[in-house]
Write a protein that holds these residues in place. Structure first.
Motif, PDB file in Angstrom:
ATOM      1  N   PHE A   8       0.812  -1.218   0.000  1.00 42.57           N
ATOM      2  CA  PHE A   8       0.000   0.000   0.000  1.00 42.57           C
ATOM      3  C   PHE A   8       0.846   1.269   0.000  1.00 42.57           C
ATOM      4  N   GLY A   9       0.324   2.292  -0.686  1.00 36.57           N
ATOM      5  CA  GLY A   9       0.812   3.649  -0.516  1.00 36.57           C
ATOM      6  C   GLY A   9       2.222   3.909  -1.030  1.00 36.57           C
ATOM      7  N   VAL A  10       2.758   5.045  -0.634  1.00 38.47           N
ATOM      8  CA  VAL A  10       4.055   5.478  -1.147  1.00 38.47           C
ATOM      9  C   VAL A  10       5.186   4.550  -0.689  1.00 38.47           C
ATOM     10  N   VAL A  11       5.074   4.038   0.529  1.00 37.78           N
ATOM     11  CA  VAL A  11       6.128   3.140   1.018  1.00 37.78           C
ATOM     12  C   VAL A  11       6.067   1.809   0.259  1.00 37.78           C
ATOM     13  N   GLY A  12       4.859   1.316   0.007  1.00 37.75           N
ATOM     14  CA  GLY A  12       4.700   0.096  -0.785  1.00 37.75           C
ATOM     15  C   GLY A  12       5.317   0.239  -2.160  1.00 37.75           C
ATOM     16  N   ARG A  13       5.047   1.381  -2.803  1.00 36.26           N
ATOM     17  CA  ARG A  13       5.597   1.618  -4.135  1.00 36.26           C
ATOM     18  C   ARG A  13       7.128   1.677  -4.084  1.00 36.26           C
ATOM     19  N   ALA A  14       7.661   2.311  -3.040  1.00 37.19           N
ATOM     20  CA  ALA A  14       9.122   2.418  -2.903  1.00 37.19           C
ATOM     21  C   ALA A  14       9.752   1.034  -2.754  1.00 37.19           C
ATOM     22  N   ILE A  15       9.119   0.170  -1.980  1.00 35.59           N
ATOM     23  CA  ILE A  15       9.641  -1.189  -1.797  1.00 35.59           C
ATOM     24  C   ILE A  15       9.564  -1.950  -3.117  1.00 35.59           C
ATOM     25  N   ARG A  16       8.418  -1.839  -3.792  1.00 38.35           N
ATOM     26  CA  ARG A  16       8.252  -2.557  -5.064  1.00 38.35           C
ATOM     27  C   ARG A  16       9.233  -2.057  -6.121  1.00 38.35           C
ATOM     28  N   ARG A  17       9.600  -0.764  -6.040  1.00 41.38           N
ATOM     29  CA  ARG A  17      10.553  -0.200  -7.012  1.00 41.38           C
ATOM     30  C   ARG A  17      12.002  -0.289  -6.536  1.00 41.38           C
ATOM     31  N   ASN A  18      12.248  -1.050  -5.454  1.00 45.19           N
ATOM     32  CA  ASN A  18      13.600  -1.235  -4.913  1.00 45.19           C
ATOM     33  C   ASN A  18      14.280   0.055  -4.454  1.00 45.19           C
ATOM     34  N   LEU A  19      13.484   1.046  -4.080  1.00 45.39           N
ATOM     35  CA  LEU A  19      14.037   2.249  -3.438  1.00 45.39           C
ATOM     36  C   LEU A  19      14.258   1.991  -1.950  1.00 45.39           C
ATOM     37  N   ALA A  20      13.580   0.972  -1.449  1.00 43.57           N
ATOM     38  CA  ALA A  20      13.704   0.593  -0.041  1.00 43.57           C
ATOM     39  C   ALA A  20      13.578  -0.920   0.044  1.00 43.57           C
ATOM     40  N   ARG A  21      14.245  -1.494   1.048  1.00 46.91           N
ATOM     41  CA  ARG A  21      14.146  -2.946   1.235  1.00 46.91           C
ATOM     42  C   ARG A  21      13.818  -3.243   2.693  1.00 46.91           C
ATOM     43  N   VAL A  22      12.832  -4.091   2.896  1.00 47.16           N
ATOM     44  CA  VAL A  22      12.450  -4.539   4.241  1.00 47.16           C
ATOM     45  C   VAL A  22      12.578  -6.054   4.261  1.00 47.16           C
ATOM     46  N   THR A  23      13.458  -6.553   5.139  1.00 49.40           N
ATOM     47  CA  THR A  23      13.732  -7.988   5.196  1.00 49.40           C
ATOM     48  C   THR A  23      13.384  -8.522   6.576  1.00 49.40           C
ATOM     49  N   PRO A  24      12.218  -9.131   6.733  1.00 45.21           N
ATOM     50  CA  PRO A  24      11.877  -9.696   8.043  1.00 45.21           C
ATOM     51  C   PRO A  24      12.794 -10.868   8.392  1.00 45.21           C
ATOM     52  N   VAL A  25      13.181 -10.929   9.652  1.00 47.25           N
ATOM     53  CA  VAL A  25      13.992 -12.044  10.161  1.00 47.25           C
ATOM     54  C   VAL A  25      13.206 -12.662  11.325  1.00 47.25           C
ATOM     55  N   ASP A  26      12.970 -13.956  11.259  1.00 50.40           N
ATOM     56  CA  ASP A  26      12.176 -14.635  12.282  1.00 50.40           C
ATOM     57  C   ASP A  26      13.094 -15.219  13.350  1.00 50.40           C
ATOM     58  N   PRO A  27      13.079 -14.663  14.563  1.00 50.18           N
ATOM     59  CA  PRO A  27      13.967 -15.164  15.619  1.00 50.18           C
ATOM     60  C   PRO A  27      13.759 -16.650  15.914  1.00 50.18           C
ATOM     61  N   ARG A  28      12.548 -17.138  15.718  1.00 55.64           N
ATOM     62  CA  ARG A  28      12.284 -18.564  15.960  1.00 55.64           C
ATOM     63  C   ARG A  28      13.164 -19.467  15.099  1.00 55.64           C
ATOM     64  N   ALA A  29      13.530 -18.975  13.928  1.00 59.22           N
ATOM     65  CA  ALA A  29      14.383 -19.760  13.033  1.00 59.22           C
ATOM     66  C   ALA A  29      15.781 -19.939  13.620  1.00 59.22           C
ATOM     67  N   PHE A  30      16.123 -19.138  14.642  1.00 61.61           N
ATOM     68  CA  PHE A  30      17.458 -19.208  15.243  1.00 61.61           C
ATOM     69  C   PHE A  30      17.451 -19.887  16.603  1.00 61.61           C
ATOM     70  N   ALA A  31      16.293 -20.409  16.997  1.00 64.43           N
ATOM     71  CA  ALA A  31      16.208 -21.175  18.239  1.00 64.43           C
ATOM     72  C   ALA A  31      16.912 -22.509  18.046  1.00 64.43           C
ATOM     73  N   THR A  32      17.414 -23.068  19.161  1.00 64.29           N
ATOM     74  CA  THR A  32      18.219 -24.293  19.053  1.00 64.29           C
ATOM     75  C   THR A  32      17.408 -25.549  19.333  1.00 64.29           C
ATOM     76  N   ASP A  33      16.144 -25.381  19.735  1.00 65.48           N
ATOM     77  CA  ASP A  33      15.302 -26.552  19.986  1.00 65.48           C
ATOM     78  C   ASP A  33      14.303 -26.730  18.841  1.00 65.48           C
ATOM     79  N   PRO A  34      13.757 -27.926  18.684  1.00 64.34           N
ATOM     80  CA  PRO A  34      12.851 -28.201  17.561  1.00 64.34           C
ATOM     81  C   PRO A  34      11.577 -27.351  17.580  1.00 64.34           C
ATOM     82  N   HIS A  35      11.167 -26.868  18.759  1.00 63.93           N
ATOM     83  CA  HIS A  35       9.936 -26.071  18.844  1.00 63.93           C
ATOM     84  C   HIS A  35      10.154 -24.599  18.500  1.00 63.93           C
ATOM     85  N   VAL A 148      10.872   8.616  -2.420  1.00 62.63           N
ATOM     86  CA  VAL A 148       9.742   7.818  -1.922  1.00 62.63           C
ATOM     87  C   VAL A 148       8.429   8.600  -2.014  1.00 62.63           C
ATOM     88  N   LEU A 149       8.449   9.857  -1.569  1.00 60.84           N
ATOM     89  CA  LEU A 149       7.244  10.680  -1.663  1.00 60.84           C
ATOM     90  C   LEU A 149       7.112  11.215  -3.075  1.00 60.84           C
TER      91      LEU A 149
END
Ligand code: 9D3
Length: 236
Positions: A8-35, A148-149
């Motif tokens: 959505f919106g100006v920020v969405g367009r900026a991300i889609r046009r590679n003017l900005a990058r947002v990379t989510p990192v899931d901490p659960r993926a770095f846990a050492t137990d199976p859960h 972006v704007l």
């Protein structure tokens, strides 16, 4: 929770046009137990759970590998300093940012001490986690990045007005719900319109956010307009 940012919106367009990058990192993926456990019971007892040091420390290291050097690590926390427009401007000038959102009762304090460059809050209310605070910070920061704007908003006009609430806005029709558009806006006297808008901005700020007026330099004209607004307020 971060996927909608690109939609959505100006920020969405900026991300889609590679003017900005947002990379989510899931901490659960770095846990050492199976859960994928990232929380544990608080030392000293009490309600709820606490974010453990190690999974988040590893996740933050991974996130730092995805941003340029010189990108600070910012923890979202109710105990943080208040995020404001000045913070957004400062963040917009950085090469990147690692935002760390928590859940549960909070982070193990040693994680903050060893990994956080800053801690910020987005306001004095209780949310159930830091993700929405991170979204607010990304939106406020990314819209200030070059390109972006669009032309529909101007950051320059915004910075001129900072420290005050906005004046009221009107569009067609001329009468809505029995209420006409203020006459001055229909008459085309641009100097009168500028003065009216400034007066409304000052007046509304003094009524709704008097705390903001303390941090704003008022000109002689501003003080005159504010007196006029207050005088009009007393008769209407
Ligand atoms: C109900 C738990 N609270 C006990 C007094 C403490 C608490 C812990 C964790 C309150 C909120 C949260 C989760 N909030 C955030 O992670 C958060 C937040 C917020 O709640 N308000 C404003 N800014 C922010 S930034 C991160």
């Amino acid at each position: 929770m971060f996927a909608p940012l690109a939609q959505f919106g100006v920020v969405g367009r900026a991300i889609r046009r590679n003017l900005a990058r947002v990379t989510p990192v899931d901490p659960r993926a770095f846990a050492t137990d199976p859960h994928g456990t990232v929380d544990d019971r608080p030392y000293g007892g009490g309600p709820g759970m606490v974010i453990r040091v190690e999974p988040f420390a590893t996740a933050i290291k991974a996130a730092r590998g995805q941003v340029p050097s010189g990108s600070p690590v910012v923890f979202l926390s109710p105990q943080g300093k208040a995020f404001d427009q000045a913070t957004a401007q400062r963040y917009a000038g950085l090469p990147g940012l690692v935002l760390v959102a928590g859940r549960y009762e909070g982070f193990d304090e040693r994680l903050i001490e060893s990994a956080a460059d800053e801690e910020v809050s987005v306001g004095d209310f209780v949310m159930s986690g830091g993700e929405i605070a991170a979204l607010a910070i990304m939106d406020a920061t990314l819209r200030l990045r070059p390109g972006v704007l669009g032309d529909e908003h101007s950051v320059e006009e915004e910075s001129f007005a900072t420290g005050l609430l906005d004046y009221p806005h009107y569009t067609r029709p001329e009468v809505a719900h029995g209420r006409p558009v203020p006459r001055v806006l229909m008459e085309g006297n641009h100097e009168a319109i500028r003065r009216w808008r400034r007066k409304q901005a000052l007046g509304r700020t003094s009524l709704r956010r008097p705390d903001l007026l303390g941090n704003t330099e008022l000109s002689d004209e501003d003080r005159r307009l504010l007196d006029e607004f207050r005088a009009e307020q007393r008769v209407t």
